[in-house]
Write a protein that holds these residues in place. Structure first.
Motif, PDB file in Angstrom:
ATOM      1  N   ILE A   1      40.523  16.209  55.885  1.00  0.00           N
ATOM      2  CA  ILE A   1      40.757  14.824  56.300  1.00  0.00           C
ATOM      3  C   ILE A   1      39.552  13.998  55.873  1.00  0.00           C
ATOM      4  CG2 ILE A   1      41.374  13.292  58.186  1.00  0.00           C
ATOM      5  CD1 ILE A   1      43.405  15.545  57.737  1.00  0.00           C
ATOM      6  N   LEU A   2      39.744  13.157  54.862  1.00  0.00           N
ATOM      7  CA  LEU A   2      38.638  12.461  54.204  1.00  0.00           C
ATOM      8  C   LEU A   2      38.786  10.961  54.418  1.00  0.00           C
ATOM      9  CD1 LEU A   2      38.764  14.574  50.917  1.00  0.00           C
ATOM     10  CD2 LEU A   2      37.509  15.059  53.031  1.00  0.00           C
ATOM     11  N   VAL A   3      37.686  10.335  54.838  1.00  0.00           N
ATOM     12  CA  VAL A   3      37.731   8.929  55.256  1.00  0.00           C
ATOM     13  C   VAL A   3      36.637   8.126  54.544  1.00  0.00           C
ATOM     14  CG1 VAL A   3      38.916   9.137  57.467  1.00  0.00           C
ATOM     15  CG2 VAL A   3      36.509   9.756  57.346  1.00  0.00           C
ATOM     16  N   PRO A   4      36.806   7.859  53.261  1.00  0.00           N
ATOM     17  CA  PRO A   4      35.789   7.140  52.492  1.00  0.00           C
ATOM     18  C   PRO A   4      35.610   5.700  52.958  1.00  0.00           C
ATOM     19  CG  PRO A   4      37.823   7.307  51.245  1.00  0.00           C
ATOM     20  CD  PRO A   4      38.000   8.166  52.452  1.00  0.00           C
ATOM     21  N   ARG A   5      34.391   5.201  52.854  1.00  0.00           N
ATOM     22  CA  ARG A   5      34.109   3.838  53.317  1.00  0.00           C
ATOM     23  C   ARG A   5      34.406   2.774  52.274  1.00  0.00           C
ATOM     24  NH1 ARG A   5      28.854   6.060  52.382  1.00  0.00           N
ATOM     25  NH2 ARG A   5      27.663   4.925  50.798  1.00  0.00           N
ATOM     26  N   ASN A   6      34.576   3.172  51.021  1.00  0.00           N
ATOM     27  CA  ASN A   6      34.914   2.208  49.978  1.00  0.00           C
ATOM     28  C   ASN A   6      35.741   2.926  48.908  1.00  0.00           C
ATOM     29  OD1 ASN A   6      33.079   3.572  48.220  1.00  0.00           O
ATOM     30  ND2 ASN A   6      31.387   2.289  48.956  1.00  0.00           N
ATOM     31  N   LEU A   7      36.122   2.191  47.884  1.00  0.00           N
ATOM     32  CA  LEU A   7      37.029   2.761  46.888  1.00  0.00           C
ATOM     33  C   LEU A   7      36.322   3.651  45.877  1.00  0.00           C
ATOM     34  CD1 LEU A   7      40.033   2.241  47.159  1.00  0.00           C
ATOM     35  CD2 LEU A   7      38.733   0.414  48.191  1.00  0.00           C
TER      36      LEU A   7
ATOM     37  N   GLY B   1      32.715  17.525  53.736  1.00  0.00           N
ATOM     38  CA  GLY B   1      31.903  18.143  54.776  1.00  0.00           C
ATOM     39  C   GLY B   1      30.446  17.725  54.741  1.00  0.00           C
ATOM     40  N   LYS B   2      30.155  16.623  54.054  1.00  0.00           N
ATOM     41  CA  LYS B   2      28.771  16.153  53.943  1.00  0.00           C
ATOM     42  C   LYS B   2      28.689  14.691  54.352  1.00  0.00           C
ATOM     43  CE  LYS B   2      24.892  15.773  50.680  1.00  0.00           C
ATOM     44  NZ  LYS B   2      23.905  16.330  51.627  1.00  0.00           N
ATOM     45  N   ILE B   3      27.772  14.395  55.261  1.00  0.00           N
ATOM     46  CA  ILE B   3      27.577  13.011  55.705  1.00  0.00           C
ATOM     47  C   ILE B   3      26.642  12.285  54.729  1.00  0.00           C
ATOM     48  CG2 ILE B   3      27.919  13.647  58.098  1.00  0.00           C
ATOM     49  CD1 ILE B   3      24.415  12.742  57.192  1.00  0.00           C
ATOM     50  N   GLU B   4      26.550  10.975  54.895  1.00  0.00           N
ATOM     51  CA  GLU B   4      25.575  10.204  54.115  1.00  0.00           C
ATOM     52  C   GLU B   4      24.837   9.252  55.044  1.00  0.00           C
ATOM     53  OE1 GLU B   4      25.207   7.105  50.325  1.00  0.00           O
ATOM     54  OE2 GLU B   4      27.090   8.192  50.671  1.00  0.00           O
ATOM     55  N   VAL B   5      23.514   9.291  54.981  1.00  0.00           N
ATOM     56  CA  VAL B   5      22.687   8.330  55.717  1.00  0.00           C
ATOM     57  C   VAL B   5      22.622   7.070  54.872  1.00  0.00           C
ATOM     58  CG1 VAL B   5      20.421   7.844  56.694  1.00  0.00           C
ATOM     59  CG2 VAL B   5      21.354  10.167  56.805  1.00  0.00           C
ATOM     60  N   THR B   6      23.226   5.991  55.344  1.00  0.00           N
ATOM     61  CA  THR B   6      23.289   4.761  54.554  1.00  0.00           C
ATOM     62  C   THR B   6      22.230   3.750  54.975  1.00  0.00           C
ATOM     63  OG1 THR B   6      24.948   3.794  56.041  1.00  0.00           O
ATOM     64  CG2 THR B   6      25.763   5.054  54.162  1.00  0.00           C
ATOM     65  N   LYS B   7      21.542   4.032  56.076  1.00  0.00           N
ATOM     66  CA  LYS B   7      20.406   3.210  56.491  1.00  0.00           C
ATOM     67  C   LYS B   7      19.469   4.088  57.316  1.00  0.00           C
ATOM     68  CE  LYS B   7      19.042  -0.796  59.301  1.00  0.00           C
ATOM     69  NZ  LYS B   7      18.110   0.025  60.117  1.00  0.00           N
ATOM     70  N   GLU B   8      18.229   4.142  56.920  1.00  0.00           N
ATOM     71  CA  GLU B   8      17.242   4.925  57.662  1.00  0.00           C
ATOM     72  C   GLU B   8      16.837   4.164  58.924  1.00  0.00           C
ATOM     73  OE1 GLU B   8      15.744   7.854  56.789  1.00  0.00           O
ATOM     74  OE2 GLU B   8      16.519   8.173  54.757  1.00  0.00           O
TER      75      GLU B   8
ATOM     76  N   THR C   1      20.688   6.711  66.437  1.00  0.00           N
ATOM     77  CA  THR C   1      21.584   7.158  65.362  1.00  0.00           C
ATOM     78  C   THR C   1      22.980   6.611  65.622  1.00  0.00           C
ATOM     79  OG1 THR C   1      20.333   9.210  65.033  1.00  0.00           O
ATOM     80  CG2 THR C   1      22.595   9.162  64.216  1.00  0.00           C
ATOM     81  N   LEU C   2      23.494   5.831  64.680  1.00  0.00           N
ATOM     82  CA  LEU C   2      24.836   5.264  64.766  1.00  0.00           C
ATOM     83  C   LEU C   2      25.738   6.030  63.800  1.00  0.00           C
ATOM     84  CD1 LEU C   2      23.977   1.426  64.680  1.00  0.00           C
ATOM     85  CD2 LEU C   2      23.986   2.993  66.640  1.00  0.00           C
ATOM     86  N   VAL C   3      26.775   6.663  64.337  1.00  0.00           N
ATOM     87  CA  VAL C   3      27.663   7.514  63.537  1.00  0.00           C
ATOM     88  C   VAL C   3      29.040   6.862  63.453  1.00  0.00           C
ATOM     89  CG1 VAL C   3      28.740   9.786  63.341  1.00  0.00           C
ATOM     90  CG2 VAL C   3      26.416   9.578  64.263  1.00  0.00           C
ATOM     91  N   THR C   4      29.553   6.732  62.254  1.00  0.00           N
ATOM     92  CA  THR C   4      30.859   6.090  62.074  1.00  0.00           C
ATOM     93  C   THR C   4      31.490   6.552  60.776  1.00  0.00           C
ATOM     94  OG1 THR C   4      32.018   3.972  62.223  1.00  0.00           O
ATOM     95  CG2 THR C   4      30.014   4.027  60.880  1.00  0.00           C
TER      96      THR C   4
ATOM     97  N   VAL D   1      30.142   9.394  58.242  1.00  0.00           N
ATOM     98  CA  VAL D   1      30.647  10.768  58.330  1.00  0.00           C
ATOM     99  C   VAL D   1      31.315  11.197  57.020  1.00  0.00           C
ATOM    100  CG1 VAL D   1      32.406  12.189  59.448  1.00  0.00           C
ATOM    101  CG2 VAL D   1      30.887  10.768  60.830  1.00  0.00           C
ATOM    102  N   GLN D   2      32.103  10.326  56.428  1.00  0.00           N
ATOM    103  CA  GLN D   2      32.828  10.523  55.167  1.00  0.00           C
ATOM    104  C   GLN D   2      33.972  11.533  55.259  1.00  0.00           C
ATOM    105  OE1 GLN D   2      30.330   9.542  51.405  1.00  0.00           O
ATOM    106  NE2 GLN D   2      29.380  11.350  52.315  1.00  0.00           N
ATOM    107  N   SER D   3      33.726  12.645  55.922  1.00  0.00           N
ATOM    108  CA  SER D   3      34.694  13.732  55.983  1.00  0.00           C
ATOM    109  C   SER D   3      34.828  14.172  57.432  1.00  0.00           C
ATOM    110  CB  SER D   3      34.197  14.891  55.099  1.00  0.00           C
ATOM    111  OG  SER D   3      34.926  16.063  55.322  1.00  0.00           O
ATOM    112  N   LEU D   4      36.005  13.932  58.028  1.00  0.00           N
ATOM    113  CA  LEU D   4      36.220  14.360  59.416  1.00  0.00           C
ATOM    114  C   LEU D   4      36.513  15.840  59.502  1.00  0.00           C
ATOM    115  CD1 LEU D   4      38.275  11.338  60.784  1.00  0.00           C
ATOM    116  CD2 LEU D   4      35.989  12.038  61.519  1.00  0.00           C
TER     117      LEU D   4
END
Length: 808
Positions: free
Chosen positions: A615-621, A665-672, A677-680, A707-710
């Motif tokens: 189940i993959l939930v990308p934030r952009n195209l 299965g890999k998250i991305e830190v988009t702001k240090e 920690t805000l997870v979305t 999260v990118q990947s639930l």
């Protein structure tokens, strides 16, 4: 092209005689399996039984036109057919009845499915494809009694695709599209929507499909006239009958289940229509009997009157078959020839009983052997500890058991390890080691292959980052995904996409603009409004080696697909223990928008019902495009949810379209950040980033994680590493309260042990428990806004340091 049965049935009398008597022999073996199977359940050696007695003759007739390369998607009463297709033996029938976990002895499911659920093994041990053109293929059955129908559509449509689509290795999947997909269903289940949706789509698409309806007059205890608008399903389907010269509709054939020559003729004609003309055919098999009733859980005498029971006895297919054989004679060269005498048939019946009994005994002994070996090993180790009074008591209880299952042996070992806790001895260590070895084996027996275990497992796909240069253009997000699809279709000729508005207009958001014109209507196709069979269409094609992308127009409408996703697609590899796979990609779009039916985010339902699907939930195209590139290198299914509000937002287009990948299965830190920690994920990410930037102005440094990947979720536990730094956690989600945010919390706090690093209670910020209204700003008041996030995060800091962060 293969010839059809109707073209090859000119045989010698001796060959005809041998064929008839072999059918009688196989029919009698199948019937004896049903009888003995029921007794095995009623005597407690098996848990439940559901059998195919009464359907032997039509299934023998069907098997005669079932060729190598063909496929079946069927009903759990097809044991005679499975035997005739060499997919079932007496031994494996009883192995499945006993739930033997050996693939060698029970190759359909290794004990994971109740009896009557058949499958052939499409894959080699390493997960690679076998040559499916050399196999009579049975797609793994499921229990929901019309759930097999959507998949059937895809299995049939694949033949049509293979007539025109060729790729490296495609000869292992099809002989120029000459295969038929056979479906079977009980008559009561034709009341289900899946049946009608599938037949409608098949008639529209004109696919080579033969559907057999076993009509025994009842759905468990409910008679047919209470099941449908009319008792006669063939009469109901009369409007589907094709007209001469029209390329729509199907052929409908009605035949009696006890009429052997008529059955041979019906299936011969059906094969000819399907294989030579690609016309779907419905065979309504009437006057089917059910000698033992629905299943071992009850008796049909409770709901069938004496007249019906007497009729069933008179019209039993095998009794009628015997009568027909004994009455058959033909004059050849002045001499009367017969098929068999009563003594001949008596001998066949006696041999059938013997064969079944021997197979049952062999299966039972094989099933018991590893359990008895386990019992002996564990009990021997336990007895070395019996000086402990507690251990002696456990041994005494164990020895009183009448029959022993694996769970009893494990329970003994665990109880003994419990009562001897604190004891440091070689004997206890030996028991512990044996327990660990056995547990590893049984974990594999009962829990392996929910996801692929091959080299093509999704998590094995290496990350390839997008490449940008000074020539990279800022374009609408839809252009990125469109141009990436262009590269995909060019690179993978086995890839095709289909859905509502996906073809001619290039999907509702123009992510497929121009693709049909470039790659043709077969590979980029429009469908009717029929989500359940869009999913099934993809599932069946994926099982045949194609790489379909099934588009469901909006995330809200994926609810139509959940039954197929949950019961079928998600379980394919698991329920066959790695014997079959269906690497389907489901494409949809959703999340933030206004209106009850275009803004749902039912992710909690999806992730809980669809374990087995990525189940993959990308934030952009761009991220979405990367996930498509990843999953096309994998042999696992996936749902990719594109952000509905991202198509017109500008993104920089990568130079390596079609090549870059996003790891699952890999998250991305988009702001240090250092304070919280805000997870979305998905569309909410933009709002979280907006809030995080505002929090910086208030003296709160927020780290934002996409999260990118639930599923799978943060496989390397990077989120807990963030918590070590910030000591505070907020999960933001646009699902309802207690939905996906609860899953994310469980993964972080329990699985990653993130609770150890928290100085404040974790907080979830979710949507209201209703969907957004269509009224302007419905989204703002129903789902988390940047203002909501800012205020709730600020509140955490006010609680811990009110002087520095005064109340808002």
């Amino acid at each position: 092209m293969q010839t059809t049965y109707i073209e090859t049935q000119q045989v010698s009398f001796q060959d005809f005689k041998n064929s008839v008597l072999e059918d009688y022999r196989l029919g009698r073996i199948s019937r004896e399996m049903s009888y003995l199977g029921r007794r095995e359940v009623l005597t407690g050696k098996a848990k439940f039984g559901i059998f195919g007695d009464g359907k032997e003759l039509p299934q023998l007739a069907m098997a005669k036109v079932f060729r190598e390369g063909d496929w079946r998607s069927g009903y759990y009463r097809d044991q005679t057919f499975a035997m005739a297709a060499d997919a079932l033996t007496v031994d494996s029938f009883f192995a499945q009845l006993y739930a033997d976990t050996s693939i060698e002895r029970e190759p359909a499911s290794a004990g994971r499915q109740m009896n009557g659920h058949y499958a052939t093994r499409s894959l080699n041990e390493d997960g690679s494809w076998k040559d499916l053109t050399k196999i009579k293929n049975i797609s793994s059955d499921i229990s929901p009694t019309a759930g097999q129908m959507p998949r059937l559509l895809g299995l049939a449509l694949a033949s049509k695709v293979f007539k025109d689509v060729k790729f490296e290795g495609s000869e292992k999947f099809s002989n120029n599209g000459n295969e038929i997909a056979f479906g079977t269903i009980g008559d009561a289940s034709t009341a289900e929507g899946h049946f009608w949706e599938t037949l409608n789509a098949a008639c529209a698409l004109q696919v080579p499909m033969i559907v057999s309806i076993w009509d025994d007059g009842y759905g468990i205890s409910v008679p047919t006239h209470n099941q449908r608008a009319k008792a006669d399903i063939a009469e109901m389907l009369s409007g589907f009958q094709r007209k001469e010269g029209e390329n729509q509709g199907c052929e409908i054939i009605q035949v009696k289940a006890w009429d052997y020559p008529a059955l041979l003729d019906a299936y011969a004609r059906a094969e000819h229509f399907a294989r030579t003309e690609s016309i779907p055919v419905v065979i309504h098999v009437i006057e089917v009997t059910q000698p033992q009733g629905h299943s071992t859980s009850g008796s049909h005498e409770r709901y069938k009157n004496e007249q019906r029971l007497a009729w069933e006895g008179e019209h039993d297919g095998l009794a009628k078959f015997r009568e027909w054989i004994l009455n058959y004679s033909v004059e050849l060269e002045g001499r009367e020839e017969i098929l068999a005498t009563a003594e001949d048939l008596d001998a066949i019946e006696a041999e059938a009983k013997k064969t079944v009994k021997e197979g049952q005994k062999k299966a039972w002994d094989n099933y018991q052997a590893p359990i008895l070996a386990m019992k002996s090993e564990v009990l021997g180790l336990v007895e070395k500890l019996q000086q402990n009074a507690g251990v002696a008591a456990e041994i005494s209880r164990f020895n009183k058991l009448i029959s022993v299952a694996k769970r009893d042996v494990f329970h003994l070992a665990r109880k003994v390890l419990l009562v001897t806790r604190g004891t440091d001895s070689a004997e206890r260590a030996a028991l512990q080691n044996k327990y660990n070895v056995l547990l590893k084996t049984e974990k594999d027996n009962y829990s392996s292959h929910l996801y692929s275990q091959s080299q093509w497992k999704a998590t094995n796909v290496q990350e390839v980052k997008p490449v940008y240069s000074e020539n990279s253009q800022e374009v609408d997000g839809r252009v990125v995904v469109r141009n990436n699809f262009d590269k995909i279709f060019e690179k993978y000729p086995e890839t095709l996409v289909f859905g509502e508005d996906a073809g001619n207009i290039g999907d509702v958001n123009q992510g497929l603009e121009g693709m049909q014109e470039k790659y043709g209507e077969l590979r980029v196709a429009d469908t009717g409004i029929r989500e359940a069979t869009i999913l099934g269409q993809g599932l069946g094609m994926a099982m045949r080696g194609l790489r379909p992308i099934a588009e469901i127009q909006y995330l809200d409408y994926i609810l139509y697909c959940l039954q197929g996703m949950s019961d079928d697609l998600a379980t394919v590899q698991y329920r066959t223990k790695g014997g079959q796979k269906a690497p389907l990609i489901i494409r949809t779009r959703g999340h933030r928008l206004e209106g009850i039916w275009h803004s749902g985010s039912p992710m909690a339902g999806i992730i809980n019902l669809s374990k087995g699907i990525n189940i993959l939930v990308p934030r952009n195209l761009t991220k979405a495009a990367g996930f498509y590139n990843t999953m096309l290198q994998s042999d696992e299914p996936a749902l990719i949810v594109e952000c509905l509000n991202a198509y017109r937002l500008k993104e920089k287009q990568p130079d390596n379209l079609g090549e870059f990948t996003v790891p699952v299965g890999k998250i991305e830190v988009t702001k240090e950040g250092s304070d919280v920690t805000l997870v979305t994920y998905g569309s909410t990410w933009r709002i979280v980033m907006e809030a995080a930037n505002e929090l910086e102005k208030l003296g709160i440094s927020a780290e934002v994680i996409d999260v990118q990947s639930l599923i799978p979720f943060d496989l390397t536990s990077e989120i807990s590493e963030s918590l070590k730094k910030t000591s505070r956690l907020v999960v933001i989600d646009e699902d309802v309260e207690g939905g996906t945010s609860a899953f994310i919390l469980q993964q972080i706090l329990e699985k990653q042990k993130g609770f150890r690093y928290l100085d404040s209670d974790p907080v979830t910020i979710a949507a209201e428990d209703h969907r957004p209204a269509y009224a302007s700003d419905g989204d703002y008041f129903s789902k988390p806004s940047a203002d909501d996030i800012l205020e709730k995060v600020y509140g955490m800091f006010h609680e811990s340091n009110p002087s520095k962060f005064p109340k808002l």
